[in-house]
Design an enzyme around this catalytic site. Structure first.
Site, PDB file in Angstrom:
ATOM      1  CD  GLU A 296      -2.534   1.266   2.801  1.00  0.00           C
ATOM      2  OE1 GLU A 296      -2.207   0.564   3.289  1.00  0.00           O
ATOM      3  OE2 GLU A 296      -4.117   1.831   2.330  1.00  0.00           O
TER       4      GLU A 296
ATOM      5  CD  GLU B   8      -7.253   1.900   6.087  1.00  0.00           C
ATOM      6  OE1 GLU B   8      -6.271   1.152   7.003  1.00  0.00           O
ATOM      7  OE2 GLU B   8      -6.739   2.931   5.340  1.00  0.00           O
TER       8      GLU B   8
HETATM    9  C1  LER Z   1      -3.711   1.646   6.269  1.00  0.00           C
HETATM   10  O1  LER Z   1      -4.299   0.729   5.495  1.00  0.00           O
HETATM   11  C2  LER Z   1      -3.279   3.139   5.498  1.00  0.00           C
HETATM   12  O2  LER Z   1      -3.989   3.344   5.193  1.00  0.00           O
HETATM   13  C3  LER Z   1      -2.596   4.366   6.588  1.00  0.00           C
HETATM   14  O3  LER Z   1      -2.630   4.982   6.132  1.00  0.00           O
HETATM   15  C4  LER Z   1      -2.036   3.734   8.122  1.00  0.00           C
HETATM   16  O4  LER Z   1      -4.284   4.383   9.024  1.00  0.00           O
HETATM   17 MN    MN Z   2      -5.249   2.110   3.668  1.00  0.00          MN
END
Ligand code: LER
Ligand code: MN
Length: 237
Positions: free
Chosen positions: A120, A214
């Site tokens: 990511e 998220e």
């Molecule tokens: C994790 O998926 C993310 O996006 C980071 O910004 C941790 O919060």
């Molecule tokens: Mn994230």
């Protein structure tokens, strides 16, 4: 509310009653598309790129435990903040080499267990190491393992990408997971991102995976979850 799955954020699977988690997930008729791992960086400072070999080894061991946990659900394991940062006084090249070596070891174990890792890119205020999808793709090429994909998170992309849509199209062969959050990291619909267009772009590249909210639990967690479903239902037709 109509969610199909739940993403789990786990610092260390060793503290979980895994059977109980499996039962709750099954009873709720949910899938687990991905496991978040960043708390191990935030709370314990574990990092796949740390100059200290002992810290790197501890981070690799933790990801291995996460892969074992993920294999209960066929979930992907997220490599977000646990990759760490380029520390002061350390060359980018060194950090990259250590991280590639660490991630190869994790990915090899993932292959054995038939589990994917998803790398990511995160925004510059959280890490100075891999901020854009382009950097993520280049890094995945360097790792050279078939089970490492890319996680596109709209919150980070809104800060780092020139165009969220064009970057998704460019990364079409790499994206294996998607995080949705609005511009302010509230639920989709509470900020100013164009989720209609983002979803159209994901359809254009024939993305078949999950989109996972998220988000900050604001103004409260129930309203945030409801807003997520409301916005997704209005844009996914
Ligand atoms: C994790 O998926 C993310 O996006 C980071 O910004 C941790 O919060
Ligand atoms: Mn994230």
């Amino acid at each position: 509310l109509g969610f199909n799955g739940v993403e789990l954020a786990v610092r260390d699977p060793k503290y979980l009653d895994v059977e109980k988690v499996i039962n709750i997930v099954n009873e709720s008729n949910l899938e687990v598309p991905a496991i978040g791992t960043g708390q191990a960086w935030g709370e314990e400072g574990l990092s796949l790129s740390d100059p200290n070999e002992i810290v790197r080894k501890a981070a690799i061991d933790r990801i291995i435990e996460q892969i074992k946990f993920a294999s209960n659900f066929n979930a992907q394991v997220i490599i977000g903040l646990i990759r760490g940062v380029i520390k002061e006084g350390v060359f980018r090249e060194e950090t990259e080499e250590w991280t590639i070596d660490s991630l190869k070891k994790c990915a090899e174990f993932g292959l054995e267990k038939k589990i994917k890792l998803t790398l990511e890119p995160v925004n510059r205020y959280e890490s100075n190491f891999i901020n854009t999808l382009q950097e993520g793709m280049a890094f995945i090429d360097k790792i050279g393992m078939p089970n490492v994909g890319l996680l596109a998170d709209t919150f980070h992309m809104n800060i780092e990408e020139v165009s969220i849509y064009e970057s998704i199209i460019e990364a079409k062969d790499y994206i294996t997971h998607v995080h949705f959050a609005d511009s302010n990291r509230w639920a989709p619909g509470y900020g100013h991102l164009d989720f209609q267009k983002i979803v159209e772009t994901l359809k254009e590249i024939n993305y078949q995976g999950y989109v996972s909210a998220e988000i900050l639990p604001l103004p409260d967690q129930d309203s945030a979850a409801e807003m997520t479903i409301k916005t997704l239902n209005s844009v996914i037709k």
